[in-house]
Write a protein that holds these residues in place. Sequence first.
Motif, PDB file in Angstrom:
ATOM      1  N   LEU A   1       3.210  14.888 -21.470  1.00  0.00           N
ATOM      2  CA  LEU A   1       3.116  16.001 -20.527  1.00  0.00           C
ATOM      3  C   LEU A   1       2.566  17.249 -21.213  1.00  0.00           C
ATOM      4  O   LEU A   1       1.710  17.944 -20.656  1.00  0.00           O
ATOM      5  CB  LEU A   1       4.487  16.300 -19.910  1.00  0.00           C
ATOM      6  CG  LEU A   1       5.000  15.263 -18.926  1.00  0.00           C
ATOM      7  CD1 LEU A   1       6.483  15.476 -18.655  1.00  0.00           C
ATOM      8  CD2 LEU A   1       4.209  15.314 -17.625  1.00  0.00           C
ATOM      9  N   LYS A   2       3.037  17.512 -22.412  1.00  0.00           N
ATOM     10  CA  LYS A   2       2.565  18.687 -23.157  1.00  0.00           C
ATOM     11  C   LYS A   2       1.062  18.581 -23.415  1.00  0.00           C
ATOM     12  O   LYS A   2       0.331  19.571 -23.266  1.00  0.00           O
ATOM     13  CB  LYS A   2       3.334  18.804 -24.471  1.00  0.00           C
ATOM     14  CG  LYS A   2       2.975  20.005 -25.290  1.00  0.00           C
ATOM     15  CD  LYS A   2       3.830  20.043 -26.541  1.00  0.00           C
ATOM     16  CE  LYS A   2       3.331  21.069 -27.517  1.00  0.00           C
ATOM     17  NZ  LYS A   2       4.114  21.066 -28.754  1.00  0.00           N
ATOM     18  N   ASP A   3       0.590  17.399 -23.779  1.00  0.00           N
ATOM     19  CA  ASP A   3      -0.838  17.195 -23.998  1.00  0.00           C
ATOM     20  C   ASP A   3      -1.641  17.433 -22.725  1.00  0.00           C
ATOM     21  O   ASP A   3      -2.700  18.070 -22.749  1.00  0.00           O
ATOM     22  CB  ASP A   3      -1.124  15.788 -24.521  1.00  0.00           C
ATOM     23  CG  ASP A   3      -0.674  15.583 -25.958  1.00  0.00           C
ATOM     24  OD1 ASP A   3      -0.388  16.589 -26.651  1.00  0.00           O
ATOM     25  OD2 ASP A   3      -0.596  14.414 -26.380  1.00  0.00           O
ATOM     26  N   GLN A   4      -1.153  16.923 -21.602  1.00  0.00           N
ATOM     27  CA  GLN A   4      -1.843  17.120 -20.323  1.00  0.00           C
ATOM     28  C   GLN A   4      -1.891  18.599 -19.964  1.00  0.00           C
ATOM     29  O   GLN A   4      -2.926  19.104 -19.517  1.00  0.00           O
ATOM     30  CB  GLN A   4      -1.144  16.331 -19.217  1.00  0.00           C
ATOM     31  CG  GLN A   4      -1.291  14.838 -19.345  1.00  0.00           C
ATOM     32  CD  GLN A   4      -0.446  14.090 -18.309  1.00  0.00           C
ATOM     33  OE1 GLN A   4       0.543  14.592 -17.785  1.00  0.00           O
ATOM     34  NE2 GLN A   4      -0.857  12.864 -18.028  1.00  0.00           N
ATOM     35  N   ILE A   5      -0.781  19.271 -20.159  1.00  0.00           N
ATOM     36  CA  ILE A   5      -0.717  20.704 -19.848  1.00  0.00           C
ATOM     37  C   ILE A   5      -1.675  21.476 -20.744  1.00  0.00           C
ATOM     38  O   ILE A   5      -2.421  22.343 -20.269  1.00  0.00           O
ATOM     39  CB  ILE A   5       0.735  21.216 -19.976  1.00  0.00           C
ATOM     40  CG1 ILE A   5       1.566  20.655 -18.818  1.00  0.00           C
ATOM     41  CG2 ILE A   5       0.788  22.735 -20.021  1.00  0.00           C
ATOM     42  CD1 ILE A   5       3.064  20.819 -18.975  1.00  0.00           C
ATOM     43  N   TYR A   6      -1.698  21.155 -22.021  1.00  0.00           N
ATOM     44  CA  TYR A   6      -2.608  21.841 -22.936  1.00  0.00           C
ATOM     45  C   TYR A   6      -4.067  21.637 -22.540  1.00  0.00           C
ATOM     46  O   TYR A   6      -4.860  22.581 -22.551  1.00  0.00           O
ATOM     47  CB  TYR A   6      -2.386  21.388 -24.378  1.00  0.00           C
ATOM     48  CG  TYR A   6      -3.342  22.077 -25.326  1.00  0.00           C
ATOM     49  CD1 TYR A   6      -3.138  23.406 -25.694  1.00  0.00           C
ATOM     50  CD2 TYR A   6      -4.462  21.414 -25.805  1.00  0.00           C
ATOM     51  CE1 TYR A   6      -4.030  24.054 -26.524  1.00  0.00           C
ATOM     52  CE2 TYR A   6      -5.360  22.058 -26.651  1.00  0.00           C
ATOM     53  CZ  TYR A   6      -5.134  23.382 -27.010  1.00  0.00           C
ATOM     54  OH  TYR A   6      -6.033  24.019 -27.832  1.00  0.00           O
ATOM     55  N   ARG A   7      -4.410  20.401 -22.194  1.00  0.00           N
ATOM     56  CA  ARG A   7      -5.797  20.141 -21.763  1.00  0.00           C
ATOM     57  C   ARG A   7      -6.166  20.989 -20.550  1.00  0.00           C
ATOM     58  O   ARG A   7      -7.275  21.509 -20.482  1.00  0.00           O
ATOM     59  CB  ARG A   7      -5.986  18.651 -21.464  1.00  0.00           C
ATOM     60  CG  ARG A   7      -6.197  17.812 -22.711  1.00  0.00           C
ATOM     61  CD  ARG A   7      -6.735  16.425 -22.405  1.00  0.00           C
ATOM     62  NE  ARG A   7      -5.869  15.654 -21.540  1.00  0.00           N
ATOM     63  CZ  ARG A   7      -4.871  14.873 -21.943  1.00  0.00           C
ATOM     64  NH1 ARG A   7      -4.600  14.776 -23.222  1.00  0.00           N
ATOM     65  NH2 ARG A   7      -4.154  14.193 -21.087  1.00  0.00           N
ATOM     66  N   MET A   8      -5.243  21.117 -19.608  1.00  0.00           N
ATOM     67  CA  MET A   8      -5.529  21.920 -18.427  1.00  0.00           C
ATOM     68  C   MET A   8      -5.660  23.398 -18.797  1.00  0.00           C
ATOM     69  O   MET A   8      -6.529  24.097 -18.280  1.00  0.00           O
ATOM     70  CB  MET A   8      -4.450  21.731 -17.367  1.00  0.00           C
ATOM     71  CG  MET A   8      -4.473  20.365 -16.733  1.00  0.00           C
ATOM     72  SD  MET A   8      -3.198  20.160 -15.472  1.00  0.00           S
ATOM     73  CE  MET A   8      -3.962  21.070 -14.111  1.00  0.00           C
ATOM     74  N   LEU A   9      -4.809  23.883 -19.678  1.00  0.00           N
ATOM     75  CA  LEU A   9      -4.850  25.294 -20.080  1.00  0.00           C
ATOM     76  C   LEU A   9      -6.116  25.620 -20.853  1.00  0.00           C
ATOM     77  O   LEU A   9      -6.683  26.700 -20.693  1.00  0.00           O
ATOM     78  CB  LEU A   9      -3.625  25.631 -20.931  1.00  0.00           C
ATOM     79  CG  LEU A   9      -2.298  25.701 -20.199  1.00  0.00           C
ATOM     80  CD1 LEU A   9      -1.141  25.785 -21.206  1.00  0.00           C
ATOM     81  CD2 LEU A   9      -2.255  26.879 -19.246  1.00  0.00           C
ATOM     82  N   SER A  10      -6.545  24.718 -21.683  1.00  0.00           N
ATOM     83  CA  SER A  10      -7.695  25.009 -22.540  1.00  0.00           C
ATOM     84  C   SER A  10      -9.031  24.624 -21.900  1.00  0.00           C
ATOM     85  O   SER A  10     -10.091  24.903 -22.480  1.00  0.00           O
ATOM     86  CB  SER A  10      -7.544  24.301 -23.887  1.00  0.00           C
ATOM     87  OG  SER A  10      -7.474  22.907 -23.708  1.00  0.00           O
ATOM     88  N   ALA A  11      -9.001  24.041 -20.721  1.00  0.00           N
ATOM     89  CA  ALA A  11     -10.232  23.571 -20.072  1.00  0.00           C
ATOM     90  C   ALA A  11     -11.101  24.717 -19.556  1.00  0.00           C
ATOM     91  O   ALA A  11     -12.314  24.579 -19.488  1.00  0.00           O
ATOM     92  CB  ALA A  11      -9.904  22.621 -18.926  1.00  0.00           C
ATOM     93  N   THR A  12     -10.495  25.797 -19.166  1.00  0.00           N
ATOM     94  CA  THR A  12     -11.299  26.884 -18.564  1.00  0.00           C
ATOM     95  C   THR A  12     -11.373  28.093 -19.448  1.00  0.00           C
ATOM     96  O   THR A  12     -10.623  28.272 -20.331  1.00  0.00           O
ATOM     97  CB  THR A  12     -10.697  27.309 -17.208  1.00  0.00           C
ATOM     98  OG1 THR A  12      -9.342  27.690 -17.407  1.00  0.00           O
ATOM     99  CG2 THR A  12     -10.812  26.208 -16.206  1.00  0.00           C
TER     100      THR A  12
END
Length: 79
Positions: free
Chosen positions: A68-79
Amino acid sequence: MSHTPHELHEEFPEFADKMTEMKQSDAHFAKLSDEYHDVNRAVHRAETNVEPTDQFNEEEMRKKRAVLKDQIYRMLSAT
Protein backbone atom coordinates in the motif's frame (compact mmCIF):
# COMPACT_ATOMS: atom_id res chain seq x y z
CA MET A 1 11.27 -5.03 15.60
CA SER A 2 10.07 -1.44 15.52
CA HIS A 3 7.19 -0.27 17.64
CA THR A 4 6.95 3.08 15.93
CA PRO A 5 3.77 3.86 14.03
CA HIS A 6 4.41 4.41 10.33
CA GLU A 7 1.90 7.18 9.67
CA LEU A 8 1.84 8.44 6.09
CA HIS A 9 2.57 12.05 7.04
CA GLU A 10 5.71 10.80 8.84
CA GLU A 11 6.71 8.53 5.97
CA PHE A 12 6.25 11.21 3.30
CA PRO A 13 6.51 14.62 5.02
CA GLU A 14 7.39 16.27 1.69
CA PHE A 15 3.95 15.25 0.36
CA ALA A 16 1.85 16.32 3.38
CA ASP A 17 -0.12 19.01 1.52
CA LYS A 18 -0.50 16.85 -1.56
CA MET A 19 -1.85 13.93 0.51
CA THR A 20 -4.48 16.18 2.06
CA GLU A 21 -5.48 17.46 -1.38
CA MET A 22 -5.55 14.00 -2.97
CA LYS A 23 -7.63 12.51 -0.14
CA GLN A 24 -10.32 15.04 -1.04
CA SER A 25 -10.05 14.91 -4.82
CA ASP A 26 -9.14 11.29 -5.63
CA ALA A 27 -11.43 8.54 -4.31
CA HIS A 28 -8.92 5.80 -5.13
CA PHE A 29 -6.14 7.58 -3.25
CA ALA A 30 -8.47 8.15 -0.29
CA LYS A 31 -9.35 4.44 -0.25
CA LEU A 32 -5.68 3.41 -0.34
CA SER A 33 -4.85 5.91 2.38
CA ASP A 34 -7.65 4.62 4.61
CA GLU A 35 -6.64 1.01 3.98
CA TYR A 36 -3.00 1.84 4.78
CA HIS A 37 -4.12 3.51 8.01
CA ASP A 38 -6.17 0.46 9.04
CA VAL A 39 -3.38 -2.03 8.27
CA ASN A 40 -0.76 0.19 9.88
CA ARG A 41 -2.79 0.41 13.09
CA ALA A 42 -3.28 -3.38 13.11
CA VAL A 43 0.48 -3.90 12.73
CA HIS A 44 1.20 -1.44 15.53
CA ARG A 45 -1.33 -3.13 17.84
CA ALA A 46 0.25 -6.52 17.07
CA GLU A 47 3.79 -5.22 17.66
CA THR A 48 2.85 -3.72 21.02
CA ASN A 49 0.84 -6.80 22.05
CA VAL A 50 -2.36 -4.81 22.39
CA GLU A 51 -3.82 -7.33 19.94
CA PRO A 52 -1.26 -10.14 19.74
CA THR A 53 -1.19 -12.29 16.63
CA ASP A 54 1.01 -15.04 15.30
CA GLN A 55 4.23 -14.22 13.49
CA PHE A 56 2.88 -15.28 10.08
CA ASN A 57 -0.12 -12.94 10.30
CA GLU A 58 2.00 -10.05 11.52
CA GLU A 59 4.42 -10.57 8.62
CA GLU A 60 1.55 -10.67 6.12
CA MET A 61 0.16 -7.42 7.53
CA ARG A 62 3.58 -5.80 7.19
CA LYS A 63 3.82 -6.94 3.56
CA LYS A 64 0.37 -5.53 2.83
CA ARG A 65 1.35 -2.23 4.46
CA ALA A 66 4.49 -2.08 2.28
CA VAL A 67 2.49 -2.73 -0.91
CA LEU A 68 0.00 0.00 0.00
CA LYS A 69 2.81 2.40 0.86
CA ASP A 70 4.44 1.75 -2.52
CA GLN A 71 1.15 2.38 -4.35
CA ILE A 72 0.58 5.58 -2.41
CA TYR A 73 4.11 6.79 -3.12
CA ARG A 74 3.72 6.12 -6.84
CA MET A 75 0.53 8.15 -6.89
CA LEU A 76 2.11 11.02 -4.92
CA SER A 77 5.21 11.18 -7.06
CA ALA A 78 3.42 10.75 -10.41
CA THR A 79 2.41 14.38 -10.83
